[in-house]
Design an enzyme around this catalytic site. Structure first.
Site, PDB file in Angstrom:
ATOM      1  N   PHE A   1       0.862  -1.188   0.000  1.00 56.91           N
ATOM      2  CA  PHE A   1       0.000   0.000   0.000  1.00 56.91           C
ATOM      3  C   PHE A   1       0.896   1.234   0.000  1.00 56.91           C
ATOM      4  CE2 PHE A   1      -2.478  -3.423   1.716  1.00 56.91           C
ATOM      5  CZ  PHE A   1      -3.724  -3.236   1.157  1.00 56.91           C
TER       6      PHE A   1
ATOM      7  N   VAL B   1       3.054  -1.592   4.010  1.00 55.88           N
ATOM      8  CA  VAL B   1       2.638  -0.212   3.788  1.00 55.88           C
ATOM      9  C   VAL B   1       3.865   0.690   3.888  1.00 55.88           C
ATOM     10  CG1 VAL B   1       1.967   0.115   6.213  1.00 55.88           C
ATOM     11  CG2 VAL B   1       0.931   1.534   4.457  1.00 55.88           C
ATOM     12  N   CYS B   2       3.948   1.646   2.987  1.00 55.62           N
ATOM     13  CA  CYS B   2       5.102   2.539   2.894  1.00 55.62           C
ATOM     14  C   CYS B   2       5.163   3.480   4.105  1.00 55.62           C
ATOM     15  CB  CYS B   2       5.014   3.348   1.606  1.00 55.62           C
ATOM     16  SG  CYS B   2       6.352   4.530   1.405  1.00 55.62           S
ATOM     17  N   TYR B   3       6.335   3.542   4.718  1.00 54.86           N
ATOM     18  CA  TYR B   3       6.518   4.339   5.925  1.00 54.86           C
ATOM     19  C   TYR B   3       6.288   5.827   5.670  1.00 54.86           C
ATOM     20  CZ  TYR B   3       8.632   6.163  10.183  1.00 54.86           C
ATOM     21  OH  TYR B   3       8.856   6.828  11.353  1.00 54.86           O
TER      22      TYR B   3
ATOM     23  N   LEU C   1       2.677   6.534   5.240  1.00 55.45           N
ATOM     24  CA  LEU C   1       1.978   6.508   6.532  1.00 55.45           C
ATOM     25  C   LEU C   1       2.064   7.858   7.221  1.00 55.45           C
ATOM     26  CD1 LEU C   1       3.056   3.101   8.132  1.00 55.45           C
ATOM     27  CD2 LEU C   1       0.785   3.733   7.350  1.00 55.45           C
TER      28      LEU C   1
END
Length: 129
Positions: A40, A78-80, A83
């Site tokens: 994501f 999920v991409c940091y 986020l």
């Protein structure tokens, strides 16, 4: 074939996320394909917010992704940086404290674009929704 699925659409634009979920289910049902991971990115990171609320008439696509992940043992990455842009934080990583406070759902794993690029290299196909 090995697939990597990338979801960049928001949880509120459900059509793309549902298409990605149905595509992923179809791949798994054929039993000749393997999904390396589901990533994501950008607005798609909003799927990882555990405080999202859906009306009864709306589809809780976040919950559907979690059930799919658990049933098929596929990790949800999920991409940091995405986020942080969405205001989603995991206090363990962000403040380096041993607490479960934060709005990141426990079923999503914080990842980086480096991890995504390594998975893309190992995949035969990459599909983005």
């Amino acid at each position: 074939m090995i697939y990597t699925v990338i979801i960049t659409s928001s949880v509120y634009s459900v059509e793309n996320s549902i298409s990605a979920l149905l595509f992923s289910r179809a791949l798994i049902m054929r039993r000749i394909h393997f999904i390396k991971n589901i990533f994501f990115y950008c607005d798609g990171a909003l799927h990882a917010n555990k405080f999202l609320f859906f009306n009864k008439k709306d589809i809780d696509i976040r919950r559907k992704w979690i059930i799919f992940s658990l049933k098929n043992k596929i990790k949800l990455h999920v991409c940091y940086s995405s986020l942080l842009k969405q205001g989603i934080i995991d206090f363990k990583k962000f403040f380096r404290k041993n607490t479960s406070v934060g709005n990141l759902d426990i079923f999503f794993r914080i990842s980086s674009l480096e991890k995504l690029s390594r998975d893309i290299q190992k995949s035969d196909r990459v599909i983005k929704f």
